[in-house]
Design a protein around this motif. Sequence first.
Motif, PDB file in Angstrom:
ATOM      1  N   ASP A  68       0.820  -1.218   0.000  1.00 21.86           N
ATOM      2  CA  ASP A  68       0.000   0.000   0.000  1.00 21.86           C
ATOM      3  C   ASP A  68       0.851   1.263   0.000  1.00 21.86           C
ATOM      4  OD1 ASP A  68       0.913  -0.225   2.585  1.00 21.86           O
ATOM      5  OD2 ASP A  68      -1.032   0.035   3.546  1.00 21.86           O
ATOM      6  N   LEU A  83      -0.237   4.167  -5.459  1.00 27.02           N
ATOM      7  CA  LEU A  83      -1.327   4.520  -4.552  1.00 27.02           C
ATOM      8  C   LEU A  83      -1.745   5.981  -4.726  1.00 27.02           C
ATOM      9  CD1 LEU A  83      -2.716   2.737  -2.224  1.00 27.02           C
ATOM     10  CD2 LEU A  83      -0.716   1.732  -3.298  1.00 27.02           C
ATOM     11  N   ALA A  98      -6.226   2.494  -0.417  1.00 26.21           N
ATOM     12  CA  ALA A  98      -5.633   1.244   0.097  1.00 26.21           C
ATOM     13  C   ALA A  98      -6.702   0.374   0.747  1.00 26.21           C
ATOM     14  CB  ALA A  98      -4.518   1.568   1.088  1.00 26.21           C
TER      15      ALA A  98
END
Length: 449
Positions: A68, A83, A98
Amino acid sequence: MKLYNTATRNLEEFLPKDPKDVKVYTCGPTVYSTPHIGNYGAYVYWDLLIRTLKANGYTIRRVLNLTDVGHLTSDGDTGEDKLEKGAKREGKTVWEIADQYIGVFRNGFKKLGLIEPTKWARATDYIEQSKALVEKLIENGFTYETADGVYYDTSKFPRYADFARLDLENLKAGARVAYSNEKRNPSDFAVWKFIKPGEDHAMRWDFLGRPGYPGWHLECSSIIHTELGEPIDIHTGGVDHIPVHHTNEIAQTYGAYNESLANLWIHCNFITINGEKISKSLGNIITLEDIEGKGYSLNDYKLWLFQGHYKAERNFTWEDLESAKNRRLSWRNKVALLFQTEPKTNLLDFKAALLGKLNDDLNSASAFALIDASAEQMSLDDWTYVNELFGLDLIPEDVTETVQPRIEERNAARNHKDWATADYIRDELLEDNISLLDTAGGTFWQIVG
Ligand code: AMP
Ligand code: ZN
């Protein structure tokens, strides 16, 4: 049990350090968008690995990570954090992205009926351990700092090129513009990235006196160190992980702890469509929802995967999925018949022979040929074993429970010459893909879709 070890390029007898605690680590997804069937393919193959290990009597401790943070669009040290990219695309925070895609991935994992790992490990939950690993690398003299971050000097690890059989000289010659001037060697990689003033990177932690975030490869070394302890028994991933990601994981663990990361490395190949790798950038993705939307079970997709070998590139077509579906249907109907007839005794040596096929580097295609050849004689117990090994939902027990009372209702109607009710029940069952066959010996049912 024999498995092909990428590290040695050999088929090897699998000998875990402790059969009661076999340590397995699987590189997980970057959680920034909906995974496609190619991404899930890897987890289906490793599910077969886990099931085969279990059938051999091993007890497994398995960690699967969720990336993440830190995975850049280039797979190297340039480009945008995936991300951050996902957050901009959807107008959400990186943390929301996430959470959302961890949910999506785990839901797909569950729908595929894959055995849950002992631990799901989220990269951002290991920041302190990752910093500690970087500190070790600095202390041991494996790094240098640039304006961009802390880099691993790959020339400090003499066996750096061994794992992927890299040609470092060629890499150097070909690199020219591909790497920043500040890097000492083209294969050097960031273990920690600094965030420059004004740079847009929401996930940030203070370290070495300024804000930054971990390099992509760092999490796997630090999660393994924290949760399993190296060397682990088996490390799994995709073939694309070999030259960079896994090579760098090995280098980090060597530099920080002077340890080997894993004893056995196993890599699966890509799923293609029209010969091209399924990928978001090519715009040829198919999702689990697409499979279900066309009336297939996710088990049909799993069965299709198992018709090939994890090490071979597989070209997906809907026609082949249809034939996988038919094979699965015919197997389910063999089992359905066993619920309606006299019990059979177990087939001699079948289970051992089947496991023997999987113990030969997960040769599922060969195992399937054995199932086809044995199908007429197999007992319910034999099929249950097949089902445990492959997780294909082959035992229509729940169908039996709902269909049998309906057949009895229909028989009662027929005894009263109430043909309308009898036909109504038959049509209703057919809508649920159950077809009835009336014979002198009674009424039998079959699954037709
Ligand atoms: P990505 O999100 O594109 O980085 O993909 C994550 C992982 O999924 C990759 O590292 C691969 O191991 C795997 N993967 C991606 N595309 C495919 C594909 N077409 N077939 C099989 N595996 C794939
Ligand atoms: Zn990894």
